[in-house]
Scaffold this active site. Structure first.
Site, PDB file in Angstrom:
ATOM      1  N   GLN A 132       0.833  -1.199   0.000  1.00 32.15           N
ATOM      2  CA  GLN A 132       0.000   0.000   0.000  1.00 32.15           C
ATOM      3  C   GLN A 132       0.874   1.258   0.000  1.00 32.15           C
ATOM      4  OE1 GLN A 132      -1.867   0.674   3.822  1.00 32.15           O
ATOM      5  NE2 GLN A 132      -3.667   1.602   2.883  1.00 32.15           N
ATOM      6  N   GLY A 133       0.854   2.003  -1.097  1.00 33.75           N
ATOM      7  CA  GLY A 133       1.655   3.227  -1.192  1.00 33.75           C
ATOM      8  C   GLY A 133       0.810   4.459  -0.911  1.00 33.75           C
ATOM      9  N   TYR A 134       0.522   4.709   0.353  1.00 36.28           N
ATOM     10  CA  TYR A 134      -0.257   5.887   0.741  1.00 36.28           C
ATOM     11  C   TYR A 134       0.639   6.921   1.435  1.00 36.28           C
ATOM     12  CZ  TYR A 134      -5.044   4.005  -0.050  1.00 36.28           C
ATOM     13  OH  TYR A 134      -6.221   3.542  -0.587  1.00 36.28           O
ATOM     14  N   SER A 135       1.172   6.548   2.645  1.00 31.86           N
ATOM     15  CA  SER A 135       1.889   7.532   3.480  1.00 31.86           C
ATOM     16  C   SER A 135       3.163   8.025   2.820  1.00 31.86           C
ATOM     17  CB  SER A 135       2.260   6.903   4.824  1.00 31.86           C
ATOM     18  OG  SER A 135       1.137   6.361   5.438  1.00 31.86           O
ATOM     19  N   SER A 167       4.302  -1.275   4.208  1.00 29.68           N
ATOM     20  CA  SER A 167       4.420  -2.629   4.765  1.00 29.68           C
ATOM     21  C   SER A 167       4.661  -3.645   3.661  1.00 29.68           C
ATOM     22  CB  SER A 167       3.146  -3.021   5.520  1.00 29.68           C
ATOM     23  OG  SER A 167       2.944  -2.151   6.601  1.00 29.68           O
ATOM     24  N   GLU A 249      -9.537  -1.731   5.048  1.00 32.96           N
ATOM     25  CA  GLU A 249      -8.394  -1.972   5.931  1.00 32.96           C
ATOM     26  C   GLU A 249      -8.851  -1.935   7.394  1.00 32.96           C
ATOM     27  OE1 GLU A 249      -5.128   0.805   5.496  1.00 32.96           O
ATOM     28  OE2 GLU A 249      -3.868  -0.321   6.877  1.00 32.96           O
ATOM     29  N   SER A 375      -4.645   6.828  12.542  1.00 33.16           N
ATOM     30  CA  SER A 375      -4.422   6.733  13.992  1.00 33.16           C
ATOM     31  C   SER A 375      -5.749   6.752  14.776  1.00 33.16           C
ATOM     32  CB  SER A 375      -3.550   7.907  14.453  1.00 33.16           C
ATOM     33  OG  SER A 375      -4.302   9.104  14.349  1.00 33.16           O
TER      34      SER A 375
END
Ligand code: FAD
Length: 397
Positions: A132-135, A167, A249, A375
């Site tokens: 997952q390429g988000y942050s 991850s 998720e 979060s």
């Protein structure tokens, strides 16, 4: 009603017989064996690989996905029966990871027919890994601040930028990624693309965690190629899709049935480890509180699933489940260490059992559950805004 129950019981017998024939003996009795083999990150080998191939072929690793894309085609009730039979055998589903838990359901909802035919069957078979390429270093909670840029290069796209906390990126074949395609708008300038990780323009650098392992990476894209057919949804229309994926998720993190915090039973630990009379009443009270919360959480998930009936798409309520499930799991991990006493502080060596060493690592890595997927505080913001309808304090009246 009787017919329906008979049909489900017939399916139970079928599932039990198939599992009996196909689950390798070495993987029975402890679901963590499958999870550990998957988390090791390498290409699957041995009995884990055998189980993965058999389950993948059958389609039951993604039990409710359509048969047209090699899924199991089961009803939600049949999928629950299958899960019960696997739990009774003590074996976990080997078709796990971000492909089945997040990306697949999102692509089934938003992908074109061609994209579904191309990507879903390999997810169902567990052949390829997704990340997952988000942050990004400057975009975490404020995800829409992301800067990784996608530009048109004629017959394909080119991507440049950096992601972080990706991850499993070092083992991934593909990345579903949020990228900037318009710098003049924030949320409306984001697109959702699929990036092949096995190409020269992609570099991953693993980050070592406090729990001793490196489950995630910094990921760099330098003129990496993205096919024109690998944009999901419209140009600049990726935010809606990205948010839906986060709901999938979070619904997994909310327990999906099981609260995190390790598999050990708290009353069992009390019996094995607790020797001093001092403080016993206090720890029993907190233990019972945690067990009651975990049971209430599991029943709430069950009720929500049955109330949702045919509608399987998650909603903002996944934020409630994520916050309660992860907090209960963290409390359980704390109680586990407290009950183990000094034995719960072992890192390595023969003075500690594998369960004891696992407890301290689980306690440390469990801290991340209230960070990833958005979060704890961000979930509270979503709950107050989208569920309770409270005014947004960041916007003036
Ligand atoms: C184990 C792990 C795995 C991860 N895996 C992935 C992955 O595979 N792919 C990926 O893209 N990302 C991944 N992440 C990143 C994760 O999504 C981010 O860490 C998370 O969204 C928080 O962003 P941040 O770390 O930048 O913290 P920040 O956004 O800097 O937040 C710092 C603190 O400020 C608080 N805060 C920030 N804004 C607000 C606000 N508006 N209101 C109240 N409080 C606020 C936060 O709650 C937090 O406590 C992973 C993270 C972890 C820990």
């Amino acid at each position: 009603m009787a017919d329906k129950n008979d049909a489900l019981e017939a399916f139970r017998a079928e599932a039990r017989a198939w599992l009996e024939e196909n689950v390798p003996q070495s993987l029975r009795g402890n679901p963590d064996k499958v999870l550990e083999a998957f988390m090791a990150g390498e290409k699957p080998t041995g009995d884990f690989d055998l189980w993965r191939r058999r389950m993948g072929e059958k389609g039951w690793g993604a039990p409710t996905w359509p048969k047209a894309y090699c899924g199991g085609g089961l009803s939600p009730a049949q999928a629950r029966v299958l899960a019960q039979e696997m739990a009774a055998m003590g074996v976990a589903n080997p078709i796990i990871g971000m492909g089945t838990s997040m990306f697949g359901p999102t692509l089934l909802e938003y992908g074109t027919e061609e994209q579904k035919q191309r990507h879903i069957p390999s997810i169902v078979r567990g052949d390829l890994r997704w990340c997952q390429g988000y942050s990004e270093p400057g975009a975490g909670s404020d995800l829409a601040a992301l800067q990784t840029k996608l530009e048109d290069a004629g017959d394909h796209w080119v991507v440049n930028g950096q992601k972080i906390w990706t991850s499993g990126a070092q083992w991934a074949d593909w990345c579903f990624c949020l990228v900037r395609t318009d710098t003049s708008r924030k949320h409306e300038g984001i697109s959702f693309v699929l990036i092949n990780m096995r190409q020269p323009g992609v570099e991953t650098r693993p980050i070592r965690l406090i729990a001793g392992n490196s489950p995630f990476c910094e990921t760099f894209f330098t003129n990496a190629r993205v096919e024109k057919t690998d944009m999901v949804g419209p140009l600049n229309g990726g935010w809606t899709i990205g948010k839906r994926l986060l709901q999938h998720e979070r619904s997994g993190q909310g327990g999906g049935g099981r609260v995190m915090g390790g598999g050990a039973s708290l009353p069992g630990l009390l019996e094995t480890y607790w020797t001093q009379p001092d403080g016993e009443e206090d720890i029993r009270t907190r233990m019972v509180g945690n067990l009651v919360d975990a049971r209430a959480h599991a029943l709430t998930l069950q009720r929500a699933a049955s109330e949702a009936k045919g509608n399987q798409n998650p909603s903002a309520a996944t934020s409630i489940m994520k916050n309660s499930g992860t907090r209960i799991g963290q409390e359980k991990a704390e109680l586990t260490l407290e009950l183990m006493g000094a034995q719960g502080l072992g890192w390595e060596g023969e003075a500690f059992t594998a369960d004891e060493r696992g407890a301290v690592r689980g306690w440390l890595s469990g801290k991340a559950t209230t960070i990833y997927g958005g979060s704890f505080e961000i979930q509270n913001n979503i709950i107050s805004k989208r569920i309770l309808g409270l005014p947004d304090p960041t916007k003036s009246a």
